[in-house]
Design a protein around this motif. Structure first.
Motif, PDB file in Angstrom:
ATOM      1  N   ASP A  93       0.778  -0.973  -0.391  1.00  0.00           N
ATOM      2  CA  ASP A  93       0.407   0.032  -0.458  1.00  0.00           C
ATOM      3  C   ASP A  93       0.941   1.025   0.217  1.00  0.00           C
ATOM      4  O   ASP A  93       2.276   1.426   1.147  1.00  0.00           O
ATOM      5  N   ALA A  94       0.855   1.541  -1.090  1.00  0.00           N
ATOM      6  CA  ALA A  94       1.562   3.544  -0.548  1.00  0.00           C
ATOM      7  C   ALA A  94       0.529   4.550  -1.090  1.00  0.00           C
ATOM      8  O   ALA A  94       0.587   5.992  -2.024  1.00  0.00           O
ATOM      9  N   ASN A  95      -0.588   4.187  -0.591  1.00  0.00           N
ATOM     10  CA  ASN A  95      -1.588   5.640  -0.297  1.00  0.00           C
ATOM     11  C   ASN A  95      -2.623   6.126   0.373  1.00  0.00           C
ATOM     12  O   ASN A  95      -3.545   6.970   1.150  1.00  0.00           O
ATOM     13  N   THR A  96      -1.564   5.490   2.030  1.00  0.00           N
ATOM     14  CA  THR A  96      -1.556   5.490   3.113  1.00  0.00           C
ATOM     15  C   THR A  96      -0.371   7.150   3.811  1.00  0.00           C
ATOM     16  O   THR A  96       0.513   6.296   3.556  1.00  0.00           O
ATOM     17  N   GLY A  97      -0.431   7.746   4.506  1.00  0.00           N
ATOM     18  CA  GLY A  97       0.380   9.139   4.900  1.00  0.00           C
ATOM     19  C   GLY A  97       0.229   9.625   3.667  1.00  0.00           C
ATOM     20  O   GLY A  97      -0.383  10.985   4.218  1.00  0.00           O
ATOM     21  N   LYS A  98       0.927   9.573   2.825  1.00  0.00           N
ATOM     22  CA  LYS A  98       1.413   9.867   1.448  1.00  0.00           C
ATOM     23  C   LYS A  98       1.148   8.842   0.755  1.00  0.00           C
ATOM     24  O   LYS A  98       1.167   8.022   0.537  1.00  0.00           O
ATOM     25  N   ARG A  99       0.549   9.335  -0.687  1.00  0.00           N
ATOM     26  CA  ARG A  99       0.793   8.849  -2.187  1.00  0.00           C
ATOM     27  C   ARG A  99       2.298   8.691  -2.573  1.00  0.00           C
ATOM     28  O   ARG A  99       1.958  10.124  -3.350  1.00  0.00           O
ATOM     29  N   GLY A 100       2.539   7.736  -3.427  1.00  0.00           N
ATOM     30  CA  GLY A 100       3.376   7.806  -4.148  1.00  0.00           C
ATOM     31  C   GLY A 100       4.111   6.428  -3.141  1.00  0.00           C
ATOM     32  O   GLY A 100       4.626   6.363  -2.152  1.00  0.00           O
ATOM     33  N   PHE A 101       4.637   5.909  -4.730  1.00  0.00           N
ATOM     34  CA  PHE A 101       6.091   5.294  -4.560  1.00  0.00           C
ATOM     35  C   PHE A 101       7.942   5.454  -4.166  1.00  0.00           C
ATOM     36  O   PHE A 101       8.398   4.587  -3.949  1.00  0.00           O
ATOM     37  N   PHE A 102       7.555   6.626  -4.457  1.00  0.00           N
ATOM     38  CA  PHE A 102       9.531   7.509  -3.820  1.00  0.00           C
ATOM     39  C   PHE A 102       9.266   7.766  -2.921  1.00  0.00           C
ATOM     40  O   PHE A 102       8.067   8.446  -2.150  1.00  0.00           O
ATOM     41  N   ASN A 103      10.249   8.606  -2.942  1.00  0.00           N
ATOM     42  CA  ASN A 103      11.485   9.400  -0.791  1.00  0.00           C
ATOM     43  C   ASN A 103      10.860  10.809  -1.414  1.00  0.00           C
ATOM     44  O   ASN A 103      10.935  11.066  -2.201  1.00  0.00           O
ATOM     45  N   ASP A 104      10.105  11.495  -0.563  1.00  0.00           N
ATOM     46  CA  ASP A 104       9.733  13.311  -0.960  1.00  0.00           C
ATOM     47  C   ASP A 104      10.173  13.436  -1.235  1.00  0.00           C
ATOM     48  O   ASP A 104      11.649  13.375  -0.136  1.00  0.00           O
ATOM     49  N   ILE A 105      10.562  14.555  -2.004  1.00  0.00           N
ATOM     50  CA  ILE A 105      11.756  15.430  -2.394  1.00  0.00           C
ATOM     51  C   ILE A 105      11.884  16.372  -1.368  1.00  0.00           C
ATOM     52  O   ILE A 105      13.445  17.607  -0.601  1.00  0.00           O
ATOM     53  N   LYS A 106      11.131  16.527  -0.154  1.00  0.00           N
ATOM     54  CA  LYS A 106      12.444  17.669   0.729  1.00  0.00           C
ATOM     55  C   LYS A 106      12.254  16.161   2.117  1.00  0.00           C
ATOM     56  O   LYS A 106      12.637  16.991   3.616  1.00  0.00           O
ATOM     57  N   GLY A 107      12.167  14.628   1.538  1.00  0.00           N
ATOM     58  CA  GLY A 107      12.895  13.921   2.717  1.00  0.00           C
ATOM     59  C   GLY A 107      12.190  13.585   4.417  1.00  0.00           C
ATOM     60  O   GLY A 107      12.792  12.530   5.139  1.00  0.00           O
ATOM     61  N   ASP A 108      11.178  14.069   3.846  1.00  0.00           N
ATOM     62  CA  ASP A 108      10.492  13.692   5.126  1.00  0.00           C
ATOM     63  C   ASP A 108       9.540  12.620   5.264  1.00  0.00           C
ATOM     64  O   ASP A 108       8.109  12.087   6.166  1.00  0.00           O
ATOM     65  N   TRP A 109       9.473  11.740   4.317  1.00  0.00           N
ATOM     66  CA  TRP A 109       8.013  10.631   4.285  1.00  0.00           C
ATOM     67  C   TRP A 109       9.267   9.137   2.486  1.00  0.00           C
ATOM     68  O   TRP A 109       8.930   9.962   1.612  1.00  0.00           O
TER      69      TRP A 109
END
Length: 279
Positions: A93-109
């Protein structure tokens, strides 16, 4: 006598799906759900199986491929017909908390860190998995197609095959990446955007791919002729051709929908099985 026995023999040849499983993640500071398909005979055998990580699209979760993709019936049939070898299929599941399979650009997810550092080790310890590269594959649709591209390009040592379907390939140019990030994350340094683009645009990764990596992964790229993501997929195919990266590229009749992806799944299962089988 056969009439009495045959229904039970048929029942014994079905796989099983569990779609509400979970594991704790320290990296994402939450429990993460996943679904798993176990092939026919898994629970009564001692053998280990190859594994396919199957990624969902935006708006779905780990149940998408189960509910809409009919992974149980399609995979059972592919195995019964001899198109696919018995395998374990895992759907995170990549749809809970934030959506997506990548590391967030800000580094917080950091979802990609979770996937490789926590999820894969957890799965491959919990289930009887053949853990060598040749027995591991990744596939996904739309957002999950983008995840498939990034995971296999970032970690070519992990996967024998990768099958992005109707993939979101990432920004098609650095200018597009700048526009997106300045809109979504105003105030980011341009150097951060450039670095993130180079790591999360399939086109940038292909154009910068070292020669030694060109044949590391077997690629199967599939997109509908009416799909709104056609441009990125066609550009990816052209970039791979120019870089002489071997790949299969399919344009079939259809759009960005489950009718298309259900028809894609048997092709994916056959393609990854070729590597599992030693093609």
């Amino acid at each position: 006598m056969c009439l009495l026995l045959c229904p039970f023999l048929l029942l014994a040849q079905t796989g099983k799906v569990y779609d509400n499983l979970s594991l704790p993640s320290k990296i994402l500071k939450s429990d993460r759900k996943y679904a798993v398909y176990l092939p026919p005979g898994y629970e009564t055998s001692d053998r280990s199986y190859p594994i396919l990580y199957l990624l969902h699209g935006g708006g779905d979760d780990q149940t998408g491929w189960v509910q809409f993709g009919e992974v149980l019936n399609i995979t059972d049939k592919a195995i019964a017909d001899g198109i696919a070898t018995p395998m374990i299929i895992v759907m995170p599941d990549a749809n809970t908390g934030k959506r997506g399979f990548f590391n967030d650009i800000k580094g917080d997810w950091n979802y990609e860190d979770f996937f490789f550092k926590e999820f894969v080790p957890f799965i491959e310890k919990k289930y009887r998995v053949k853990s060598e590269k040749r027995f591991r594959a990744v596939a996904g649709l739309s957002m999950g197609g983008g995840g498939t591209l990034m995971y296999a390009m970032h970690h070519p040592e992990m996967f024998s095959s990768a099958c992005p379907l109707s993939a979101s390939v990432g920004p098609l140019s650095l200018d597009e990446a700048r526009q997106n990030e300045n809109k979504n994350n105003p105030g980011l340094a341009d150097s951060v955007i450039v670095n993130y683009y180079n790591q999360h645009s399939a086109l940038a990764l292909v154009n910068n791919m070292p020669d030694a990596q060109k044949k590391a992964v077997r690629w199967y790229i599939d997109d509908g002729d009416d799909d709104f993501l056609y441009e990125g997929n066609c550009l990816l195919h052209i970039a791979m051709r120019k870089k002489e990266i071997p790949h299969e590229f399919r344009i079939r009749d259809g759009g960005h929908n489950w009718t298309y992806w259900r028809a894609s799944l048997p092709n994916v299962l056959e393609f990854v099985s070729q590597a599992f089988h030693q093609y």
